[in-house]
Design an enzyme around this catalytic site. Sequence first.
Site, short mmCIF file in Angstrom:
data_model
loop_
_atom_site.label_atom_id
_atom_site.label_comp_id
_atom_site.label_asym_id
_atom_site.label_seq_id
_atom_site.Cartn_x
_atom_site.Cartn_y
_atom_site.Cartn_z
N GLY A 107 2.74 11.34 5.82
CA GLY A 107 3.32 10.64 6.97
C GLY A 107 2.96 11.29 8.29
O GLY A 107 3.63 11.07 9.30
N GLY A 156 -0.92 7.02 12.35
CA GLY A 156 -1.65 6.50 13.49
C GLY A 156 -3.03 5.96 13.21
O GLY A 156 -3.67 5.40 14.09
N LYS A 172 -21.13 11.48 10.35
CA LYS A 172 -19.85 11.71 11.01
C LYS A 172 -19.49 13.20 10.99
O LYS A 172 -19.19 13.81 12.01
CB LYS A 172 -18.77 10.87 10.34
CG LYS A 172 -17.43 10.93 11.04
CD LYS A 172 -16.49 11.91 10.38
CE LYS A 172 -15.29 12.15 11.26
NZ LYS A 172 -14.28 12.99 10.64
N ALA A 231 0.85 -1.20 0.00
CA ALA A 231 0.00 0.00 0.00
C ALA A 231 0.88 1.24 0.00
O ALA A 231 1.88 1.30 0.70
CB ALA A 231 -0.90 0.01 1.23
N ILE A 232 0.50 2.22 -0.80
CA ILE A 232 1.20 3.51 -0.83
C ILE A 232 0.37 4.50 -0.03
O ILE A 232 -0.81 4.71 -0.35
CB ILE A 232 1.35 4.04 -2.29
CG1 ILE A 232 1.82 2.93 -3.24
CG2 ILE A 232 2.28 5.25 -2.32
CD1 ILE A 232 3.13 2.29 -2.90
N ILE A 287 -2.36 11.19 11.25
CA ILE A 287 -3.45 10.33 10.76
C ILE A 287 -2.89 9.26 9.83
O ILE A 287 -3.30 8.11 9.87
CB ILE A 287 -4.57 11.17 10.09
CG1 ILE A 287 -5.25 12.05 11.14
CG2 ILE A 287 -5.60 10.28 9.40
CD1 ILE A 287 -6.21 13.08 10.60
#
Length: 388
Positions: A10, A16, A213, A5-6, A13
């Site tokens: 970084g 983590g 949400k 997966a790319i 979110i």
Amino acid sequence: MGKKAIQFGGGNIGRGFVAEFLHKAGYEVVFVDVMDKMVEALQQNKSYKVTEVSEEGEHTTTITNYRAINSKTHESDVIQEIATADVVTCAVGPHILKFIAPVIAKGIDARTESKPVAVIACENAIGATDTLHGFIKQHTSQDRVESLYDRAQFANSAIDRIVPQQAPNSGLDVRIEKFYEWAVEKTPFGSVGHPDIPAIHWVDNLEPYIERKLFTVNTSHATTAYFGHFRGKKMIADALEDEEIRGLVHKVLEETASLIVAKHDISEEEQKEYVKKIVSRISNPYLEDKVERVGRAPLRKLSRKERFIGPASQLAERGMKYDSLMDAVEMALRFQNVPGDDESAELANILNEQRAEDATIHLTGLDEEHPLYPAVLERVRKVQQGTK
């Protein structure tokens, strides 16, 4: 060959939330970022820790099996990685999607794999993957657009997990709340089937999840922050200990709940339980979440499809009540010149330099004919005139 997966971004979110669940699903994760220090830290450290925080205590997972590439200096490497990847995800902020699209387009175009790559944007925005998809098409040559879907499939997602401000010396480690929701639409994958990521809740229709949400979690979180900031509170949990602020947050959520129940196949009881759970989550003192962190970027949060104007505009169109949402909008307008937040300074400039009518259109994207426009205009005038 293992699954790959790319992950663009970084940040907290990316590391983590997204990478944690990709790692648990058995993927090698290739982080792509333009921040030199972030890429170097990921390259130099072969593992980092994600600590889930809840009232029951803490649980730590060690994340390994990842690499990192700087797309600013090693674009061709990123293209090659996408060309052989199973999944491409991103958590970069909605406004950065247009900047990552060109390299993703090149990577997709270079694919020779028989199975298309799954592209899932993990952003706090409605239809973020659709937005990214649009930018990718713009950067794909016309003769290749028709066959684009042989090489890539695009699915929108709704993500929900609170990532508080991290301690300054935490390095790559991330403290994060235990609760999460990651819903992704499954229809775009058709007969090929969706990727095997157990943390994802695959759904036929994503809109109810995204709106519920955004108009519950994000609306309540930001409302707490803006009222809290106005009243001098430092932490979100402290703001919600104030009965008056808590009451105001509940009034706002009653309005957004009325929209969610009217529009989607969600019962009043189910939404009431959801609201209760959300307020309990954001009240969690263990998250040590700061009011200024949650309130930052007020321009984005006041925009047309976001957490305040999004539900309020739909309520106005339906002839339903939205007064408490306007109280929250007013508090957002007062979130000005907060240290370290460029948007709050820009908000102050807009309100200082523009007529109320122009500022209202500029900030909210509403046109003058919209039924919500007069109510927002009134709050803009009030803030400009300095009245409380």
